[in-house]
Design a protein around this motif. Structure first.
Motif, PDB file in Angstrom:
ATOM      1  N   MET A 222       0.805  -1.340   0.235  1.00  0.00           N
ATOM      2  CA  MET A 222      -0.031   0.019   0.100  1.00  0.00           C
ATOM      3  C   MET A 222       0.964   1.300   0.146  1.00  0.00           C
ATOM      4  N   SER A 223       0.372   2.170  -0.612  1.00  0.00           N
ATOM      5  CA  SER A 223       1.262   3.374  -0.904  1.00  0.00           C
ATOM      6  C   SER A 223       0.863   4.479   0.729  1.00  0.00           C
ATOM      7  N   ALA A 224       1.825   5.296   0.741  1.00  0.00           N
ATOM      8  CA  ALA A 224       1.686   6.071   2.132  1.00  0.00           C
ATOM      9  C   ALA A 224       0.601   6.863   2.110  1.00  0.00           C
ATOM     10  N   GLN A 225       0.227   7.595   0.703  1.00  0.00           N
ATOM     11  CA  GLN A 225      -1.079   8.355   0.703  1.00  0.00           C
ATOM     12  C   GLN A 225      -2.291   7.526   1.007  1.00  0.00           C
ATOM     13  N   LEU A 226      -2.429   6.403   0.633  1.00  0.00           N
ATOM     14  CA  LEU A 226      -3.539   5.514   0.915  1.00  0.00           C
ATOM     15  C   LEU A 226      -3.617   5.140   2.481  1.00  0.00           C
ATOM     16  N   ILE A 227      -2.561   5.058   3.097  1.00  0.00           N
ATOM     17  CA  ILE A 227      -2.936   4.759   4.363  1.00  0.00           C
ATOM     18  C   ILE A 227      -2.871   5.863   5.201  1.00  0.00           C
ATOM     19  N   THR A 228      -2.513   7.066   4.945  1.00  0.00           N
ATOM     20  CA  THR A 228      -2.843   8.481   5.415  1.00  0.00           C
ATOM     21  C   THR A 228      -4.416   8.609   5.200  1.00  0.00           C
ATOM     22  N   GLU A 229      -4.829   8.597   3.957  1.00  0.00           N
ATOM     23  CA  GLU A 229      -6.401   8.857   3.784  1.00  0.00           C
ATOM     24  C   GLU A 229      -7.084   7.946   4.702  1.00  0.00           C
ATOM     25  N   ILE A 230      -6.810   6.415   4.712  1.00  0.00           N
ATOM     26  CA  ILE A 230      -7.572   5.551   5.578  1.00  0.00           C
ATOM     27  C   ILE A 230      -7.532   6.079   7.180  1.00  0.00           C
TER      28      ILE A 230
ATOM     29  N   ILE B 213      -6.979   9.122   8.199  1.00  0.00           N
ATOM     30  CA  ILE B 213      -7.854  10.171   8.323  1.00  0.00           C
ATOM     31  C   ILE B 213      -9.295   9.740   8.290  1.00  0.00           C
ATOM     32  N   LEU B 214      -9.757   8.807   7.689  1.00  0.00           N
ATOM     33  CA  LEU B 214     -11.219   8.291   7.567  1.00  0.00           C
ATOM     34  C   LEU B 214     -11.519   7.682   8.915  1.00  0.00           C
ATOM     35  N   VAL B 215     -10.755   6.925   9.287  1.00  0.00           N
ATOM     36  CA  VAL B 215     -11.117   6.206  10.649  1.00  0.00           C
ATOM     37  C   VAL B 215     -11.143   7.254  11.845  1.00  0.00           C
ATOM     38  N   LEU B 216     -10.103   8.151  11.854  1.00  0.00           N
ATOM     39  CA  LEU B 216     -10.241   9.074  12.841  1.00  0.00           C
ATOM     40  C   LEU B 216     -11.358   9.975  12.859  1.00  0.00           C
ATOM     41  N   ALA B 217     -11.845  10.552  11.459  1.00  0.00           N
ATOM     42  CA  ALA B 217     -12.979  11.212  11.639  1.00  0.00           C
ATOM     43  C   ALA B 217     -14.488  10.444  11.940  1.00  0.00           C
ATOM     44  N   ILE B 218     -14.525   8.979  11.578  1.00  0.00           N
ATOM     45  CA  ILE B 218     -15.437   8.375  12.030  1.00  0.00           C
ATOM     46  C   ILE B 218     -15.555   8.499  13.654  1.00  0.00           C
TER      47      ILE B 218
END
Length: 103
Positions: free
Chosen positions: A1-9, A11-16
């Motif tokens: 997995m790329s670093a950008q995808l891990i960062t976006e996931i 952020i999504l989990v923290l927002a939830i």
């Protein structure tokens, strides 16, 4: 997995989690006005979804996701205004019922 995808996931989990914690702490009396206001803010989501769906350099999947996001955000905006309208109806004065005719 790329670093950008891990960062976006991440952020999504923290927002939830943050959204769940904030909404669960809202008192019952304030829940309806708060939710109707936040639903109206989904107009921003509609604009973002339109940008994603209308972008010329993307594949078909992103267009479908953008369209679905537009539909769901529009439903949320309409729902927010419906809830607000119902809430405001509670504060209107009601006309007294006419007395029954006694013939």
């Amino acid at each position: 997995m790329s670093a950008q995808l891990i960062t976006e996931i991440t952020i999504l989990v923290l927002a939830i989690f943050l959204g769940f914690e904030v909404i669960s702490k809202v008192p019952t009396m304030l829940h309806t006005p708060l939710m109707s206001g936040t639903n109206a803010i989904h107009g921003i989501v509609i604009v973002g979804a339109m940008i994603v769906a209308g972008s010329s350099h993307q594949d078909g999947l992103l267009r479908v996701i953008g369209f679905v996001a537009m539909v769901l955000a529009a439903a949320n905006v309409v729902g927010g205004f419906v809830v607000t309208d119902r809430m405001l109806e509670m504060f209107k004065k009601r006309e007294p019922a006419p007395p029954p005719d006694s013939d």
